[in-house]
Design a protein around this motif. Structure first.
Motif, PDB file in Angstrom:
ATOM      1  N   GLY A  17       1.019  15.657   3.296  1.00  0.00           N
ATOM      2  CA  GLY A  17       2.280  15.686   2.780  1.00  0.00           C
ATOM      3  C   GLY A  17       3.407  14.752   2.909  1.00  0.00           C
ATOM      4  O   GLY A  17       4.687  15.070   2.731  1.00  0.00           O
ATOM      5  N   SER A  18       3.117  13.735   3.410  1.00  0.00           N
ATOM      6  CA  SER A  18       4.032  12.623   3.745  1.00  0.00           C
ATOM      7  C   SER A  18       3.696  11.258   3.005  1.00  0.00           C
ATOM      8  O   SER A  18       2.538  10.760   2.730  1.00  0.00           O
ATOM      9  CB  SER A  18       4.257  12.238   5.316  1.00  0.00           C
ATOM     10  OG  SER A  18       5.037  11.209   5.388  1.00  0.00           O
ATOM     11  N   TRP A  19       4.777  10.528   2.449  1.00  0.00           N
ATOM     12  CA  TRP A  19       4.661   9.378   1.676  1.00  0.00           C
ATOM     13  C   TRP A  19       4.763   8.085   2.395  1.00  0.00           C
ATOM     14  O   TRP A  19       5.544   8.271   3.643  1.00  0.00           O
ATOM     15  CB  TRP A  19       5.683   9.140   0.752  1.00  0.00           C
ATOM     16  CG  TRP A  19       5.405   9.927  -0.587  1.00  0.00           C
ATOM     17  CD1 TRP A  19       5.829  11.384  -0.914  1.00  0.00           C
ATOM     18  CD2 TRP A  19       4.370   9.735  -1.745  1.00  0.00           C
ATOM     19  NE1 TRP A  19       5.514  11.832  -2.107  1.00  0.00           N
ATOM     20  CE2 TRP A  19       4.708  10.809  -2.710  1.00  0.00           C
ATOM     21  CE3 TRP A  19       3.732   8.681  -2.092  1.00  0.00           C
ATOM     22  CZ2 TRP A  19       3.793  10.754  -3.749  1.00  0.00           C
ATOM     23  CZ3 TRP A  19       3.040   8.616  -3.208  1.00  0.00           C
ATOM     24  CH2 TRP A  19       2.964   9.698  -4.030  1.00  0.00           C
ATOM     25  N   ASN A  20       4.255   7.004   2.529  1.00  0.00           N
ATOM     26  CA  ASN A  20       4.111   6.070   3.364  1.00  0.00           C
ATOM     27  C   ASN A  20       3.967   4.784   2.278  1.00  0.00           C
ATOM     28  O   ASN A  20       3.073   4.585   1.462  1.00  0.00           O
ATOM     29  CB  ASN A  20       3.142   5.965   4.500  1.00  0.00           C
ATOM     30  CG  ASN A  20       3.354   4.925   5.415  1.00  0.00           C
ATOM     31  OD1 ASN A  20       4.505   4.727   5.798  1.00  0.00           O
ATOM     32  ND2 ASN A  20       2.300   4.297   5.964  1.00  0.00           N
ATOM     33  N   VAL A  21       4.860   3.587   2.779  1.00  0.00           N
ATOM     34  CA  VAL A  21       4.526   2.322   2.353  1.00  0.00           C
ATOM     35  C   VAL A  21       4.471   1.339   3.209  1.00  0.00           C
ATOM     36  O   VAL A  21       5.175   1.115   4.068  1.00  0.00           O
ATOM     37  CB  VAL A  21       5.654   1.969   1.176  1.00  0.00           C
ATOM     38  CG1 VAL A  21       5.498   0.805   0.736  1.00  0.00           C
ATOM     39  CG2 VAL A  21       6.105   3.209   0.314  1.00  0.00           C
ATOM     40  N   THR A  22       3.361   0.494   2.916  1.00  0.00           N
ATOM     41  CA  THR A  22       3.136  -0.715   3.810  1.00  0.00           C
ATOM     42  C   THR A  22       3.099  -1.947   3.183  1.00  0.00           C
ATOM     43  O   THR A  22       2.540  -2.009   2.045  1.00  0.00           O
ATOM     44  CB  THR A  22       1.879  -0.503   4.663  1.00  0.00           C
ATOM     45  OG1 THR A  22       1.845   0.759   5.295  1.00  0.00           O
ATOM     46  CG2 THR A  22       1.708  -1.692   5.721  1.00  0.00           C
ATOM     47  N   LEU A  65      -3.129   0.339  -3.715  1.00  0.00           N
ATOM     48  CA  LEU A  65      -2.876  -0.836  -3.503  1.00  0.00           C
ATOM     49  C   LEU A  65      -2.242  -1.591  -4.749  1.00  0.00           C
ATOM     50  O   LEU A  65      -2.887  -1.662  -5.769  1.00  0.00           O
ATOM     51  CB  LEU A  65      -4.017  -1.934  -3.041  1.00  0.00           C
ATOM     52  CG  LEU A  65      -4.052  -3.323  -2.930  1.00  0.00           C
ATOM     53  CD1 LEU A  65      -2.798  -3.742  -1.560  1.00  0.00           C
ATOM     54  CD2 LEU A  65      -5.277  -4.008  -2.425  1.00  0.00           C
ATOM     55  N   LEU A  66      -0.976  -2.058  -4.735  1.00  0.00           N
ATOM     56  CA  LEU A  66      -0.354  -2.586  -5.683  1.00  0.00           C
ATOM     57  C   LEU A  66       0.071  -4.174  -5.462  1.00  0.00           C
ATOM     58  O   LEU A  66       0.341  -4.641  -4.326  1.00  0.00           O
ATOM     59  CB  LEU A  66       1.136  -1.933  -6.023  1.00  0.00           C
ATOM     60  CG  LEU A  66       0.660  -0.309  -6.283  1.00  0.00           C
ATOM     61  CD1 LEU A  66       1.075   0.195  -5.022  1.00  0.00           C
ATOM     62  CD2 LEU A  66       1.645   0.023  -7.341  1.00  0.00           C
ATOM     63  N   VAL A  67      -0.437  -4.844  -6.269  1.00  0.00           N
ATOM     64  CA  VAL A  67      -0.059  -6.401  -6.353  1.00  0.00           C
ATOM     65  C   VAL A  67       0.598  -7.035  -7.171  1.00  0.00           C
ATOM     66  O   VAL A  67       0.346  -6.921  -8.441  1.00  0.00           O
ATOM     67  CB  VAL A  67      -1.657  -7.192  -6.311  1.00  0.00           C
ATOM     68  CG1 VAL A  67      -1.531  -8.604  -5.776  1.00  0.00           C
ATOM     69  CG2 VAL A  67      -2.393  -6.442  -4.846  1.00  0.00           C
ATOM     70  N   LEU A 108       0.841  -1.109  -0.131  1.00  0.00           N
ATOM     71  CA  LEU A 108      -0.045   0.007   0.036  1.00  0.00           C
ATOM     72  C   LEU A 108       0.643   1.285  -0.090  1.00  0.00           C
ATOM     73  O   LEU A 108       1.727   1.274   0.917  1.00  0.00           O
ATOM     74  CB  LEU A 108      -0.955   0.100   1.266  1.00  0.00           C
ATOM     75  CG  LEU A 108      -2.112  -0.463   1.302  1.00  0.00           C
ATOM     76  CD1 LEU A 108      -2.692  -1.017   2.687  1.00  0.00           C
ATOM     77  CD2 LEU A 108      -3.227   0.036   0.390  1.00  0.00           C
ATOM     78  N   VAL A 109       0.650   2.242  -1.041  1.00  0.00           N
ATOM     79  CA  VAL A 109       1.441   3.434  -1.165  1.00  0.00           C
ATOM     80  C   VAL A 109       0.279   4.498  -0.832  1.00  0.00           C
ATOM     81  O   VAL A 109      -0.507   4.638  -1.506  1.00  0.00           O
ATOM     82  CB  VAL A 109       2.022   3.645  -2.343  1.00  0.00           C
ATOM     83  CG1 VAL A 109       2.982   4.897  -2.368  1.00  0.00           C
ATOM     84  CG2 VAL A 109       2.991   2.239  -2.606  1.00  0.00           C
ATOM     85  N   SER A 110       0.957   5.301  -0.034  1.00  0.00           N
ATOM     86  CA  SER A 110      -0.176   6.606   0.530  1.00  0.00           C
ATOM     87  C   SER A 110       0.666   7.652   0.647  1.00  0.00           C
ATOM     88  O   SER A 110       1.715   7.760   0.845  1.00  0.00           O
ATOM     89  CB  SER A 110      -0.902   6.329   1.666  1.00  0.00           C
ATOM     90  OG  SER A 110       0.095   6.201   2.665  1.00  0.00           O
TER      91      SER A 110
END
Length: 375
Positions: free
Chosen positions: A59-64, A81-83, A53-55
């Protein structure tokens, strides 16, 4: 689903492949998504499936990274959501790979699918592989720039982005539109509305990968045990000096291994036929006998190739998932059909059904979980 791609392949290869990006309006007419957003979200909950998951929030990027057990915490905008390798786990999605097999199976990597809410994306970035991005559900705005040197930065440890760039393609994609992007061209895409995107990526091994794999192959097979020799060694005033002729001989020793077709071809077949992503391998229990396989085919049952399985022909040697197909006498016609087709019917094999060696090989492949009957 049988997807018909609207493209002139000779013209595309001459003018665009690895040269220029191209927007193909209605590359697939009347496009129908092969997977739903719910099914994609379900895949991302599986341990074996590579997902993230990229959000971009406040103003901030996060990857889970997945697997995920819930999506309740997500905002209404600003995430994707990238699969990866959806074609390995979802059979209908394999149909989207088929139109691109003109460009060779060994170069095709996988089908990545992304689901994005409005403003969802991964930011401006550069890929070092060819990709066809197919627009499914919804609309997405894409920008592509020229292949020039751009500064890169990491707004998150798992994201590599580039500085802003001028666009040579700046368009909204609608269902069925396809965007081709060669290696090195910066691009960014953001969803205008809830959307699905399908990325057919092409494998592009680096020289480092190739040399590393080749070295591992030599070690595993106890090859390349040649010692350097210099029966006419030259004396020298400076004992610290390595002479150009000595460097040439070292290079020659290494090049000799690469120049031996029986070593090089076998290594490359084992290397390139391995998938970079997990396969849904499930050997049957109990195992099939040759007689049962023949009977099932003759009764009209379809034999399916495992999703994402790489079956390749390298210099008249056949490789499946890193293994060479070995048989006392290969039935070349039947082996080619087996490796080329996603679905096998009895009439496609013809007299090969009576070929004991071939049917033993097919039965072994089925019992290994590489081909299967849809019971």
């Amino acid at each position: 689903m049988n997807y018909q791609l609207n493209i002139n392949w000779p013209d595309f290869i001459k003018n665009y492949w690895q040269k220029r990006p191209l927007l193909i309006k209605q590359g697939f007419t009347n496009f129908i998504d092969p997977i739903s957003a719910n099914d994609l979200a379900g895949l991302a909950m599986e341990d074996e499936v590579d997902s993230r998951l990229v959000s971009f929030q406040n103003g901030s990027w996060n990857v889970t990274h997945g697997p995920f057990d819930s999506y309740d915490q997500l905002a209404k905008t600003g995430w994707s959501l990238l699969v990866q390798a959806v074609n390995h786990w979802h059979y209908p999605s394999t149909a989207l790979i088929a139109p691109f097999r003109v460009l060779s199976d060994w170069r095709i990597d996988d089908l990545m699918v992304s689901y994005s809410v409005p403003a969802g994306g991964v930011g401006p970035h550069i890929d070092q592989y060819d990709v066809f991005i197919i627009q499914g559900l919804g609309r997405r705005h894409w920008r592509v720039g020229e292949k020039i040197a751009l500064k890169q930065h990491c707004p998150h440890p798992d994201l590599l982005q580039v500085e802003p760039f001028a666009a040579i393609i700046d368009k909204q994609l609608e269902p069925g539109d396809i965007l081709y992007i060669p290696p090195g061209f910066p691009h960014e895409g953001y969803s205008i509305e809830t959307s699905l995107n399908y990325s057919v990526g092409f494998r592009s091994p680096t020289s480092r990968e190739l040399f590393s794999s080749f070295a591992d192959y030599l070690i595993a097979n106890d090859l390349g045990n040649y010692h350097y020799s210099d029966p006419d060694i030259a004396t020298r005033d400076n004992p610290a000096m390595i002479l150009p002729t000595e460097l040439t001989e070292i290079q020659h020793i290494m090049q000799q291994l690469l120049a031996q077709p029986h070593i090089f071809n076998h290594w490359f077949g084992t290397f390139i036929s391995q998938s970079r992503h997990e396969l849904d391998i499930a050997p049957p229990e109990p195992s099939y006998t040759v007689e049962q396989v023949i009977q099932l085919l003759c009764q009209g049952n379809t034999l399916y190739k495992l999703n994402g399985l790489r079956t390749l022909n390298v210099a008249d040697q056949y490789f499946v998932n890193g293994e060479q197909l070995i048989s006392p006498k290969l039935n070349i016609t039947a082996i080619n059909i087996l490796c080329e087709k996603q679905e096998i019917h009895a009439d496609m094999l013809g007299n090969a059904l009576n070929d004991k060696d071939f049917m033993q090989l097919v039965t072994k492949l089925i019992n290994d979980g590489y081909w299967y009957f849809n019971d």
